[in-house]
Design a protein around this motif. Structure first.
Motif, mmCIF file in Angstrom:
data_model
loop_
_atom_site.group_PDB
_atom_site.id
_atom_site.type_symbol
_atom_site.label_atom_id
_atom_site.label_comp_id
_atom_site.label_asym_id
_atom_site.label_seq_id
_atom_site.Cartn_x
_atom_site.Cartn_y
_atom_site.Cartn_z
ATOM 1 N N VAL A 120 0.872 -1.175 0.000
ATOM 2 C CA VAL A 120 0.000 0.000 0.000
ATOM 3 C C VAL A 120 0.908 1.224 0.000
ATOM 4 O O VAL A 120 1.865 1.302 0.764
ATOM 5 C CB VAL A 120 -0.922 0.003 1.239
ATOM 6 C CG1 VAL A 120 -1.753 1.259 1.295
ATOM 7 C CG2 VAL A 120 -1.791 -1.241 1.245
ATOM 8 N N ALA A 121 0.610 2.163 -0.875
ATOM 9 C CA ALA A 121 1.437 3.370 -0.968
ATOM 10 C C ALA A 121 1.438 4.084 0.386
ATOM 11 O O ALA A 121 0.382 4.257 1.005
ATOM 12 C CB ALA A 121 0.905 4.300 -2.044
ATOM 13 N N PRO A 122 2.626 4.496 0.845
ATOM 14 C CA PRO A 122 2.695 5.179 2.133
ATOM 15 C C PRO A 122 1.985 6.533 2.067
ATOM 16 O O PRO A 122 1.858 7.133 1.011
ATOM 17 C CB PRO A 122 4.199 5.350 2.371
ATOM 18 C CG PRO A 122 4.815 5.261 1.025
ATOM 19 C CD PRO A 122 3.933 4.391 0.201
ATOM 20 N N THR A 123 1.530 6.978 3.226
ATOM 21 C CA THR A 123 0.878 8.277 3.303
ATOM 22 C C THR A 123 1.960 9.356 3.244
ATOM 23 O O THR A 123 2.735 9.521 4.172
ATOM 24 C CB THR A 123 0.078 8.403 4.616
ATOM 25 O OG1 THR A 123 -0.813 7.294 4.692
ATOM 26 C CG2 THR A 123 -0.697 9.694 4.648
ATOM 27 N N THR A 124 2.040 10.012 2.110
ATOM 28 C CA THR A 124 3.021 11.071 1.904
ATOM 29 C C THR A 124 2.328 12.242 1.234
ATOM 30 O O THR A 124 1.190 12.130 0.776
ATOM 31 C CB THR A 124 4.181 10.594 1.001
ATOM 32 O OG1 THR A 124 3.644 10.233 -0.275
ATOM 33 C CG2 THR A 124 4.916 9.410 1.603
ATOM 34 N N THR A 125 3.034 13.347 1.152
ATOM 35 C CA THR A 125 2.445 14.510 0.492
ATOM 36 C C THR A 125 2.536 14.400 -1.031
ATOM 37 O O THR A 125 1.761 15.015 -1.731
ATOM 38 C CB THR A 125 3.123 15.807 0.961
ATOM 39 O OG1 THR A 125 4.525 15.719 0.725
ATOM 40 C CG2 THR A 125 2.862 16.061 2.427
ATOM 41 N N LEU A 126 3.489 13.604 -1.547
ATOM 42 C CA LEU A 126 3.576 13.342 -2.981
ATOM 43 C C LEU A 126 2.679 12.152 -3.276
ATOM 44 O O LEU A 126 2.833 11.086 -2.684
ATOM 45 C CB LEU A 126 5.026 13.039 -3.386
ATOM 46 C CG LEU A 126 5.290 12.823 -4.877
ATOM 47 C CD1 LEU A 126 5.001 14.108 -5.650
ATOM 48 C CD2 LEU A 126 6.720 12.398 -5.097
ATOM 49 N N ARG A 127 1.737 12.338 -4.162
ATOM 50 C CA ARG A 127 0.747 11.287 -4.401
ATOM 51 C C ARG A 127 1.151 10.357 -5.526
ATOM 52 O O ARG A 127 1.705 10.784 -6.521
ATOM 53 C CB ARG A 127 -0.591 11.924 -4.731
ATOM 54 C CG ARG A 127 -1.061 12.750 -3.572
ATOM 55 C CD ARG A 127 -2.482 12.975 -3.584
ATOM 56 N NE ARG A 127 -2.785 13.801 -2.409
ATOM 57 C CZ ARG A 127 -3.927 14.294 -2.174
ATOM 58 N NH1 ARG A 127 -4.907 14.089 -3.003
ATOM 59 N NH2 ARG A 127 -4.132 15.027 -1.094
ATOM 60 N N ALA A 128 0.828 9.097 -5.330
ATOM 61 C CA ALA A 128 1.086 8.088 -6.353
ATOM 62 C C ALA A 128 -0.136 7.958 -7.253
ATOM 63 O O ALA A 128 -1.263 8.161 -6.821
ATOM 64 C CB ALA A 128 1.390 6.752 -5.691
ATOM 65 N N ARG A 129 0.120 7.605 -8.511
ATOM 66 C CA ARG A 129 -0.955 7.288 -9.442
ATOM 67 C C ARG A 129 -0.994 5.784 -9.607
ATOM 68 O O ARG A 129 0.029 5.113 -9.534
ATOM 69 C CB ARG A 129 -0.691 7.929 -10.802
ATOM 70 C CG ARG A 129 -0.776 9.404 -10.762
ATOM 71 C CD ARG A 129 -0.583 9.957 -12.145
ATOM 72 N NE ARG A 129 -0.662 11.416 -12.097
ATOM 73 C CZ ARG A 129 -0.361 12.181 -13.097
ATOM 74 N NH1 ARG A 129 0.052 11.669 -14.236
ATOM 75 N NH2 ARG A 129 -0.468 13.481 -12.989
#
Length: 171
Positions: A120-129
């Motif tokens: 699961v993509a980590p919660t960051t300010t840069l968003r994954a697509r």
């Protein structure tokens, strides 16, 4: 970040200024051509060149000042990959990364980092697509220094075994 165990790739102000200068000169030439076409008046070449250079230098300088905080950066360490773009950041441990590939040549190069499907993509300010059901982070790397060849080598050296190559197949 500890500089001893990694490498930091930052946007080069000199390259950015030269790129913006070229864009400004091309835009000015296009505007002058369109104005001459519609107005039909011949213009003095010396005045056109002087005003074009002045416009390009002012455009480049103001663009650098206004957008300096929005530049991309990539930090490669032994434990993780940090991506920064437009003041948004993602810290990705190497165990989460399936592949990291640099696409396109020159100033338009981008780094695409694909995470493993089960992660699961980590919660960051840069968003994954999401691409093919996998989270993908994309960062512009064309103006980073050291060059993209060094970035490719660092990524290939640190990718986990079985990960995809950091080289663009079209290159």
């Amino acid at each position: 970040m500890d500089q001893s165990n990694g490498l930091v790739f930052r946007t080069s102000a000199r390259l950015m200024f030269l790129f913006l200068l070229l864009v400004g000169l091309l835009a000015w030439a296009l505007v002058r051509a369109v104005l001459t076409l519609f107005l039909g008046k011949p213009t003095d070449l010396a005045v056109s060149v002087g005003s074009g250079v002045l416009y390009a230098v002012l455009f480049s300088g103001f663009s650098l000042l206004l957008n300096r905080g929005n530049w991309s950066a990539v930090e490669v360490t032994d434990s993780a990959l940090r991506l920064t773009e437009r003041q948004r950041t993602a810290l990705l441990p190497w165990q989460m990364i399936e592949s990291a590939t640099v696409h396109r040549p020159g100033p338009f190069a981008v780094l695409q980092v694909t995470l493993l499907p089960a992660v699961v993509a980590p919660t960051t300010t840069l968003r994954a697509r999401l691409r093919a059901g996998k989270p993908v982070y994309t960062v512009n790397v064309g103006m980073l220094r050291p060059a993209t060849d060094v970035l490719r080598a660092e990524l290939a050296r640190r990718l986990p075994p079985g990960g995809s190559s950091a080289h663009d197949p079209a290159r």
